[in-house]
Motif scaffolding. Structure first.
Motif, PDB file in Angstrom:
ATOM      1  N   GLN A  35      49.058  35.183  35.111  1.00 43.90           N
ATOM      2  CA  GLN A  35      47.963  34.641  35.915  1.00 43.90           C
ATOM      3  C   GLN A  35      48.266  33.226  36.389  1.00 43.90           C
ATOM      4  N   TYR A  81      38.362  32.989  34.396  1.00 45.79           N
ATOM      5  CA  TYR A  81      38.210  33.006  35.856  1.00 45.79           C
ATOM      6  C   TYR A  81      38.594  34.355  36.497  1.00 45.79           C
ATOM      7  N   PRO A  82      39.681  35.034  36.072  1.00 47.01           N
ATOM      8  CA  PRO A  82      40.011  36.323  36.706  1.00 47.01           C
ATOM      9  C   PRO A  82      38.905  37.368  36.548  1.00 47.01           C
ATOM     10  N   PRO A  90      35.355  35.647  39.000  1.00 47.64           N
ATOM     11  CA  PRO A  90      36.049  34.835  40.017  1.00 47.64           C
ATOM     12  C   PRO A  90      35.169  34.024  40.949  1.00 47.64           C
ATOM     13  N   ARG A 106      41.461  30.612  43.422  1.00 48.02           N
ATOM     14  CA  ARG A 106      42.140  31.885  43.712  1.00 48.02           C
ATOM     15  C   ARG A 106      43.621  31.707  44.020  1.00 48.02           C
ATOM     16  N   LYS A 162      45.979  34.084  39.383  1.00 47.82           N
ATOM     17  CA  LYS A 162      46.024  35.433  39.948  1.00 47.82           C
ATOM     18  C   LYS A 162      44.853  36.256  39.432  1.00 47.82           C
ATOM     19  N   ILE A 163      44.242  36.995  40.336  1.00 46.85           N
ATOM     20  CA  ILE A 163      43.078  37.814  39.974  1.00 46.85           C
ATOM     21  C   ILE A 163      43.438  39.288  40.126  1.00 46.85           C
TER      22      ILE A 163
END
Length: 520
Positions: free
Chosen positions: A356, A484-485, A488, A515, A519-520
């Protein structure tokens, strides 16, 4: 009292010495003769000093007596205590039996193996306690020969060396007087002494697996050992990742082929590629010939990449290509090389989090993550702590040539309550230090000398680096980057954390979390 008498080898001299003792109405407790040094030793009860002076003077006047002096012990007493001390310190069990297989002498290690008290075993028949060998039939045979047998005691297996004790009679012929049995624990001898061909799965014998978590790992590892796909072993430092990898190698179809280990964290980027993949002729100044890399040298076997999370991005790219089809090019060489190698990797890092953050290639992670084994931390497998401790203590005591010390109750409680941040490696090192410095025969809590540690604050003796505000910010940034992923947007994340949308948005901006960076 004990006297050492230097005298001639003359007929009747012993009788004259004994007559003096009788004249003082002294009971003779022992008499021994050392013909080689022309000495006689006698033992009798203590008497008054005046009588003792008279007795000594009379003995010195006996013809052939050169000197008379007191001594602290009889030769047989010294020999007996030497034997007792030797038997007590031996790590192996020693049992002496007579011709009827009754126990006459036994040391502490054998008592511990049999699980009995000394007063309950001496004079009793041994066959009722040891399975797997007929001692009476062996002792009653026409020719009693030394031999080695595998026996069972309380469900545990031992290698027993059986040695007959022969005593010469008056004519010089040897007469059987009994036997001595030397017991060696199979677990202490190690898996190489298990010479009963139990198959390659015994390569996992060295791994203690009493806890359900560890037994599950071993079951899965035995299945994965037979496969050829990449294997990723995760776990904290010191959990035994390399030991598990070597067990998989020994139990798999590549057991007879090379197992080459590489620590990715210890290789500088400028030499890592040439070490792993080799280089062609004239690749470097002064190198007219090429060199095979680790992957070429391990053809048919296994390459073990320790701490693969430390590998540089450039090397990750070349490793990905190799994992796709087993081919690569040496440094400064156009020719393609193809090998058959299984790759086993380990890491203590959070690879998904590194993906990520852009620190580890996502495609490489999925390529490595074909088969995965997660080794639990030692604090999560408390049932394994005492068996591991006993294994290490026995091994270190054997190296020192001494009997393995017992664990006190307080020591066992401390071992099971300590969080072990360094896991099995820390336990092994702590026990090695404790057993080496131990003077007695019992291991207590105080002998371990471990620093105070808590899961929340780490080692309490270490000086804190930085300010409280800096520590709080590091924790916040790490937590937000992981969440966060899954959440988001600042509104979703604020709802999850119970904070205002504005507060979360400000923190994401301060820590550079968006973003583009995650990485999401």
């Amino acid at each position: 009292m004990r006297l050492e008498i230097h005298c001639q080898d003359r007929l009747g001299i012993a009788q004259e010495i004994l007559n003096i003792l009788v004249s003082y109405q002294l009971d003779l407790r022992g008499i021994e003769v050392d013909a080689a040094s022309s000495r006689m030793f006698v033992s009798f009860p203590s008497i008054h000093f005046e009588q003792f002076q008279e007795l000594m003077a009379k003995m010195r006047r006996i013809p052939g007596v050169a000197d008379v002096k007191t001594t602290a012990f009889m030769p047989s007493e010294r020999h007996q205590n030497e034997l007792i001390t030797l038997l007590k310190t031996l790590p192996d069990g020693i049992i002496a039996i007579d011709t009827k297989a009754q126990v006459s002498v036994i040391n502490d290690a054998a008592l511990e193996a049999l699980g009995v008290e000394r007063k309950a075993i001496e004079g009793e028949l041994l066959p009722g306690l040891v399975k797997g060998f007929n001692f009476l039939r062996w002792l009653e045979s026409d020719d009693v020969l030394a031999q080695t047998r595998r026996v069972e005691i309380q469900g545990k297996h031992f290698i027993a060396d059986l040695l007959p004790v022969m005593v010469p009679d008056e004519s010089g012929h040897e007469v059987l007087a009994g036997a001595v049995i030397n017991l060696k624990s199979e677990s202490r001898l190690g898996q190489h002494m298990l010479a009963f061909n139990k198959g390659n799965q015994e390569s996992f014998q060295t791994l203690q697996a009493q806890s359900p978590q560890m037994r599950k790992v071993i079951r899965e590892a035995k299945k994965m050992a037979l496969l050829d796909g990449p294997l990723l072993i995760t776990g904290e430092t010191g959990t035994g990742k390399e030991l598990l990898a070597r067990a998989c190698h020994a139990a798999g179809s590549r057991a007879g082929k090379p197992f080459l280990a590489v620590n990715c964290a210890s290789m500088p980027d400028n030499v890592a590629e040439s070490e792993l993949f080799g280089y062609g002729p004239n690749a470097f100044a002064g190198s007219s010939e090429g060199k095979k890399g680790i992957f070429e040298q391990a053809n048919g076997g296994i390459v073990f990449l320790d701490e693969v999370g430390e590998m540089s991005r450039e090397l990750q790219t070349k490793l990905l290509r190799f994992l796709q089809d087993g081919s690569f090019r040496r440094v400064a060489d156009e020719n393609e090389v193809k090998v058959d190698v299984r790759v086993i990797c380990t890491t203590q890092k959070d690879l998904p989090a590194m993906v990520q953050e852009g620190k580890f290639r996502e495609d490489l992670y999925y390529r490595l993550n074909v088969f995965t084994l997660a080794l639990p931390a030692l604090r999560e497998r408390k049932q394994d702590i005492v068996p591991l401790t006993e294994h290490f203590v026995a091994r270190f005591a054997a190296r020192l040539g001494r009997k393995a010390p017992k664990l006190s109750d307080s020591c066992v409680q401390f071992l099971q309550s300590y969080p072990w941040p360094g896991n099995v490696r820390q336990l092994e090192n702590a026990l090695y230090r404790a057993v080496t410095l131990l003077e007695g025969y019992q291991l207590d809590k105080e002998h371990l000398q471990l620093p105070s540690f808590t899961s929340d604050f780490g080692y309490l003796e270490q000086d804190f680096d930085g300010t409280l505000d800096e520590a709080v910010k590091r924790f916040e940034a790490s937590l937000l980057r992981k969440l966060y992923p899954a959440y988001p947007s600042s509104r979703q994340l604020a709802k999850k954390l119970g904070l205002s949308h504005t507060a979360v948005a400000n923190k994401l901006r301060d820590y550079g979390i968006n973003r583009k960076t995650v990485k999401i």
